[in-house]
Design a protein around this motif. Structure first.
Motif, PDB file in Angstrom:
ATOM      1  N   HIS A   1      13.950  -1.194 -22.087  1.00 27.48           N
ATOM      2  CA  HIS A   1      13.209  -2.385 -22.506  1.00 27.48           C
ATOM      3  C   HIS A   1      12.973  -3.292 -21.298  1.00 27.48           C
ATOM      4  CE1 HIS A   1      13.464  -6.752 -23.636  1.00 27.48           C
ATOM      5  NE2 HIS A   1      12.335  -6.389 -24.238  1.00 27.48           N
ATOM      6  N   TRP A   2      11.770  -3.822 -21.172  1.00 27.01           N
ATOM      7  CA  TRP A   2      11.430  -4.748 -20.101  1.00 27.01           C
ATOM      8  C   TRP A   2      10.320  -5.688 -20.572  1.00 27.01           C
ATOM      9  CZ3 TRP A   2       9.961   0.216 -20.554  1.00 27.01           C
ATOM     10  CH2 TRP A   2       8.603   0.519 -20.459  1.00 27.01           C
ATOM     11  N   THR A   3      10.017  -6.664 -19.744  1.00 23.96           N
ATOM     12  CA  THR A   3       8.989  -7.631 -20.112  1.00 23.96           C
ATOM     13  C   THR A   3       7.751  -7.482 -19.226  1.00 23.96           C
ATOM     14  OG1 THR A   3       8.500  -9.993 -20.425  1.00 23.96           O
ATOM     15  CG2 THR A   3       9.923  -9.409 -18.570  1.00 23.96           C
ATOM     16  N   VAL A   4       6.614  -7.874 -19.759  1.00 23.35           N
ATOM     17  CA  VAL A   4       5.369  -7.883 -18.985  1.00 23.35           C
ATOM     18  C   VAL A   4       4.869  -9.313 -18.794  1.00 23.35           C
ATOM     19  CG1 VAL A   4       4.695  -5.555 -19.644  1.00 23.35           C
ATOM     20  CG2 VAL A   4       4.044  -7.482 -21.099  1.00 23.35           C
ATOM     21  N   VAL A   5       5.729 -10.257 -19.096  1.00 22.86           N
ATOM     22  CA  VAL A   5       5.391 -11.675 -18.909  1.00 22.86           C
ATOM     23  C   VAL A   5       5.963 -12.135 -17.571  1.00 22.86           C
ATOM     24  CG1 VAL A   5       5.618 -14.010 -19.813  1.00 22.86           C
ATOM     25  CG2 VAL A   5       5.398 -12.069 -21.398  1.00 22.86           C
ATOM     26  N   PRO A   6       5.115 -12.568 -16.642  1.00 22.97           N
ATOM     27  CA  PRO A   6       5.605 -13.024 -15.338  1.00 22.97           C
ATOM     28  C   PRO A   6       6.558 -14.199 -15.496  1.00 22.97           C
ATOM     29  CG  PRO A   6       3.230 -12.705 -15.297  1.00 22.97           C
ATOM     30  CD  PRO A   6       3.653 -12.616 -16.727  1.00 22.97           C
ATOM     31  N   GLY A   7       7.553 -14.220 -14.642  1.00 23.52           N
ATOM     32  CA  GLY A   7       8.535 -15.294 -14.681  1.00 23.52           C
ATOM     33  C   GLY A   7       9.183 -15.483 -13.336  1.00 23.52           C
ATOM     34  N   GLU A   8      10.348 -16.065 -13.329  1.00 26.38           N
ATOM     35  CA  GLU A   8      11.061 -16.329 -12.088  1.00 26.38           C
ATOM     36  C   GLU A   8      11.387 -15.027 -11.366  1.00 26.38           C
ATOM     37  OE1 GLU A   8      15.180 -18.565 -10.599  1.00 26.38           O
ATOM     38  OE2 GLU A   8      14.572 -18.585 -12.717  1.00 26.38           O
ATOM     39  N   GLY A   9      11.082 -15.012 -10.101  1.00 30.59           N
ATOM     40  CA  GLY A   9      11.332 -13.831  -9.292  1.00 30.59           C
ATOM     41  C   GLY A   9      10.141 -12.914  -9.182  1.00 30.59           C
ATOM     42  N   ASP A  10       9.091 -13.173  -9.964  1.00 28.60           N
ATOM     43  CA  ASP A  10       7.876 -12.360  -9.891  1.00 28.60           C
ATOM     44  C   ASP A  10       6.906 -12.966  -8.876  1.00 28.60           C
ATOM     45  OD1 ASP A  10       8.580 -10.405 -11.817  1.00 28.60           O
ATOM     46  OD2 ASP A  10       8.109 -11.815 -13.429  1.00 28.60           O
ATOM     47  N   PRO A  11       5.896 -12.195  -8.432  1.00 24.56           N
ATOM     48  CA  PRO A  11       4.924 -12.725  -7.461  1.00 24.56           C
ATOM     49  C   PRO A  11       4.263 -14.004  -7.968  1.00 24.56           C
ATOM     50  CG  PRO A  11       4.677 -10.361  -7.683  1.00 24.56           C
ATOM     51  CD  PRO A  11       5.644 -10.777  -8.742  1.00 24.56           C
ATOM     52  N   ALA A  12       3.960 -14.907  -7.042  1.00 24.78           N
ATOM     53  CA  ALA A  12       3.367 -16.203  -7.406  1.00 24.78           C
ATOM     54  C   ALA A  12       2.013 -16.047  -8.064  1.00 24.78           C
ATOM     55  CB  ALA A  12       3.268 -17.084  -6.162  1.00 24.78           C
ATOM     56  N   ASP A  13       1.300 -14.980  -7.723  1.00 25.29           N
ATOM     57  CA  ASP A  13      -0.021 -14.786  -8.321  1.00 25.29           C
ATOM     58  C   ASP A  13       0.058 -14.200  -9.720  1.00 25.29           C
ATOM     59  OD1 ASP A  13       0.748 -12.189  -7.806  1.00 25.29           O
ATOM     60  OD2 ASP A  13      -0.858 -11.749  -6.388  1.00 25.29           O
ATOM     61  N   GLY A  14       1.283 -13.907 -10.208  1.00 30.33           N
ATOM     62  CA  GLY A  14       1.453 -13.397 -11.558  1.00 30.33           C
ATOM     63  C   GLY A  14       1.161 -11.918 -11.705  1.00 30.33           C
ATOM     64  N   LYS A  15       0.898 -11.247 -10.578  1.00 31.29           N
ATOM     65  CA  LYS A  15       0.614  -9.814 -10.647  1.00 31.29           C
ATOM     66  C   LYS A  15       1.920  -9.033 -10.462  1.00 31.29           C
ATOM     67  CE  LYS A  15      -4.162 -10.120  -8.991  1.00 31.29           C
ATOM     68  NZ  LYS A  15      -5.144  -9.686  -7.952  1.00 31.29           N
ATOM     69  N   CYS A  16       2.493  -8.640 -11.562  1.00 36.22           N
ATOM     70  CA  CYS A  16       3.754  -7.870 -11.496  1.00 36.22           C
ATOM     71  C   CYS A  16       3.466  -6.451 -11.021  1.00 36.22           C
ATOM     72  CB  CYS A  16       4.415  -7.845 -12.863  1.00 36.22           C
ATOM     73  SG  CYS A  16       4.891  -9.474 -13.476  1.00 36.22           S
ATOM     74  N   PRO A  17       4.383  -5.839 -10.342  1.00 31.12           N
ATOM     75  CA  PRO A  17       4.162  -4.485  -9.828  1.00 31.12           C
ATOM     76  C   PRO A  17       4.011  -3.461 -10.958  1.00 31.12           C
ATOM     77  CG  PRO A  17       6.450  -5.116  -9.529  1.00 31.12           C
ATOM     78  CD  PRO A  17       5.729  -6.332  -9.990  1.00 31.12           C
ATOM     79  N   GLU A  18       3.202  -2.474 -10.676  1.00 31.30           N
ATOM     80  CA  GLU A  18       3.051  -1.352 -11.615  1.00 31.30           C
ATOM     81  C   GLU A  18       3.591  -0.093 -10.936  1.00 31.30           C
ATOM     82  OE1 GLU A  18      -0.299   0.949 -14.372  1.00 31.30           O
ATOM     83  OE2 GLU A  18      -0.818  -0.868 -13.254  1.00 31.30           O
ATOM     84  N   PRO A  19       4.793   0.325 -11.316  1.00 27.70           N
ATOM     85  CA  PRO A  19       5.411   1.488 -10.661  1.00 27.70           C
ATOM     86  C   PRO A  19       4.601   2.759 -10.912  1.00 27.70           C
ATOM     87  CG  PRO A  19       7.006   0.221 -11.940  1.00 27.70           C
ATOM     88  CD  PRO A  19       5.652  -0.261 -12.336  1.00 27.70           C
ATOM     89  N   ALA A  20       4.827   3.734 -10.038  1.00 30.10           N
ATOM     90  CA  ALA A  20       4.222   5.055 -10.219  1.00 30.10           C
ATOM     91  C   ALA A  20       5.264   6.095 -10.591  1.00 30.10           C
ATOM     92  CB  ALA A  20       3.505   5.478  -8.934  1.00 30.10           C
TER      93      ALA A  20
END
Length: 224
Positions: free
Chosen positions: A169-188
């Motif tokens: 389980h994980w979240t897709v809502v940007p928050g503390e510790g995520d990039p400032a532009d709100g673009k969370c990484p998409e792993p491969a």
């Protein structure tokens, strides 16, 4: 003269009797001494041999133990070096890994990590896998595995071809510790380290972005 001769004769006879007695006593003492020495040597020899025989004889006793029915009563067909032993731990090489998407919820994502026993024999496992998100080139993405204890960890035995799975389980809502532009990484990819192992297997990650600074809640493995 006759009396003197008689006394001499009696004295001679007495001397002979004493000499015979002393000779008999000496023989008896000598025999007892010889017997004691033989007994002492015999006690040292047989006792050491007996000790070796006991240690050497312990193996046949162990081999005959299954005939008592104790091992056979555990479902074994007969004596076996592996009788009563649990299967070995599932090594990384014995497992293949894959991911299945789960039902999404508002701001939350779920997936299922599946470990398949791809070896030809049974093995056992238990607990939580280690995880590492990566990019396509293998570069690591910040990942934090949080063990979810709401479901207790249980020992699992996987027959050849059997599977164990763990819910992610994980979240897709940007928050503390995520990039400032709100673009969370998409792993491969996802590198997976099975419990009690040090090497990993890699599975393709097609489950979208991961926010929350890479935090993934993981339930313990359970049989699928």
């Amino acid at each position: 003269m006759a009396r003197i001769h008689a006394r001499s004769t009696l004295a001679a006879l007495a001397a002979l009797a004493v000499g015979a007695a002393l000779a008999a006593t000496g023989c008896t003492a000598g025999a007892a001494s010889s017997s004691d020495r033989a007994a002492s040597a015999g006690e040292a020899g047989p006792s050491s041999h007996a000790s070796r025989d006991d240690s050497a004889g312990s193996a046949p006793v162990q081999q005959k133990a299954p005939e008592s029915g104790k091992e056979k009563g555990d479902g074994q067909d007969g004596p076996s070096d592996n009788a009563g032993q649990r299967p070995p731990w599932c090594t990384t090489g014995a497992l293949s890994v894959s991911l299945r998407p789960g039902q999404p919820a508002a701001g939350n994502r779920y997936g299922t990590l599946v470990l398949t026993n791809s070896s030809g024999t049974s093995c056992r496992t238990q607990g939580w896998p280690g995880l590492q998100l990566t990019r396509g080139d293998g570069e690591a993405i910040p990942t934090k595995v949080v063990r979810d204890h709401s479901d207790p960890s249980r020992p699992l035995t996987l027959a050849a071809g059997a599977q164990a799975s763990a819910r992610l389980h994980w979240t897709v809502v940007p928050g503390e510790g995520d990039p400032a532009d709100g673009k969370c990484p998409e792993p491969a990819k996802l590198r997976v380290i099975p419990p009690d192992q040090r090497t990993s297997k890699t599975a393709s990650w097609k489950l979208g972005t991961v926010c929350g600074a890479g935090e993934i809640d993981v339930l313990p493995l359970r049989t699928s």
